[in-house]
Design a protein around this motif. Structure first.
Motif, PDB file in Angstrom:
ATOM      1  N   LYS A   1       0.825  -1.206   0.000  1.00 45.92           N
ATOM      2  CA  LYS A   1       0.000   0.000   0.000  1.00 45.92           C
ATOM      3  C   LYS A   1       0.859   1.255   0.000  1.00 45.92           C
ATOM      4  O   LYS A   1       0.581   2.220  -0.723  1.00 45.92           O
ATOM      5  CB  LYS A   1      -0.940   0.012   1.208  1.00 45.92           C
ATOM      6  N   LEU A   2       1.929   1.247   0.804  1.00 42.62           N
ATOM      7  CA  LEU A   2       2.831   2.402   0.836  1.00 42.62           C
ATOM      8  C   LEU A   2       3.502   2.614  -0.523  1.00 42.62           C
ATOM      9  O   LEU A   2       3.632   3.748  -0.998  1.00 42.62           O
ATOM     10  CB  LEU A   2       3.902   2.212   1.920  1.00 42.62           C
ATOM     11  N   LEU A   3       3.928   1.534  -1.137  1.00 46.98           N
ATOM     12  CA  LEU A   3       4.574   1.638  -2.449  1.00 46.98           C
ATOM     13  C   LEU A   3       3.598   2.131  -3.518  1.00 46.98           C
ATOM     14  O   LEU A   3       3.968   2.935  -4.378  1.00 46.98           O
ATOM     15  CB  LEU A   3       5.182   0.293  -2.853  1.00 46.98           C
ATOM     16  N   GLU A   4       2.362   1.663  -3.455  1.00 48.85           N
ATOM     17  CA  GLU A   4       1.357   2.122  -4.421  1.00 48.85           C
ATOM     18  C   GLU A   4       1.068   3.608  -4.234  1.00 48.85           C
ATOM     19  O   GLU A   4       0.911   4.343  -5.203  1.00 48.85           O
ATOM     20  CB  GLU A   4       0.078   1.292  -4.284  1.00 48.85           C
ATOM     21  N   LYS A   5       1.002   4.037  -2.966  1.00 48.14           N
ATOM     22  CA  LYS A   5       0.778   5.457  -2.687  1.00 48.14           C
ATOM     23  C   LYS A   5       1.945   6.290  -3.211  1.00 48.14           C
ATOM     24  O   LYS A   5       1.750   7.336  -3.841  1.00 48.14           O
ATOM     25  CB  LYS A   5       0.620   5.662  -1.181  1.00 48.14           C
ATOM     26  N   SER A   6       3.154   5.810  -3.003  1.00 49.68           N
ATOM     27  CA  SER A   6       4.348   6.498  -3.500  1.00 49.68           C
ATOM     28  C   SER A   6       4.351   6.551  -5.026  1.00 49.68           C
ATOM     29  O   SER A   6       4.693   7.566  -5.628  1.00 49.68           O
ATOM     30  CB  SER A   6       5.602   5.792  -2.997  1.00 49.68           C
ATOM     31  N   GLU A   7       3.947   5.459  -5.645  1.00 50.43           N
ATOM     32  CA  GLU A   7       3.882   5.395  -7.109  1.00 50.43           C
ATOM     33  C   GLU A   7       2.901   6.434  -7.653  1.00 50.43           C
ATOM     34  O   GLU A   7       3.209   7.166  -8.601  1.00 50.43           O
ATOM     35  CB  GLU A   7       3.469   3.993  -7.554  1.00 50.43           C
TER      36      GLU A   7
END
Length: 71
Positions: A19-25
């Motif tokens: 989820k954090l990586l998707e938000k960063s993306e």
């Protein structure tokens, strides 16, 4: 049972990281889109200035040729 609980905890951690990586993306994509818009504006302005410069150079050439005729 302990192995199962550990696996569930690892899955939760992996999901949280995802989820954090998707938000960063998404954030990076928005930033890239904003930069692309800025780049496009700069290129459009550059084209306008180049066109104006060319027109003024042509005008100067025309004026120079008129000066030669009047002399």
């Amino acid at each position: 049972m302990k192995c199962r609980e550990q696996l569930q905890q690892e899955i939760k951690q992996a999901e949280s990281q995802l989820k954090l990586l998707e938000k960063s993306e998404r954030s990076k994509m928005r930033e890239r889109n904003r930069l692309n818009v800025e780049i496009l504006k700069v290129l459009q302005k550059k084209n306008e200035v180049e066109k104006e410069l060319k027109e003024k150079q042509e005008l100067l050439r025309d004026l120079s040729s008129l000066v030669v005729v009047f002399k």
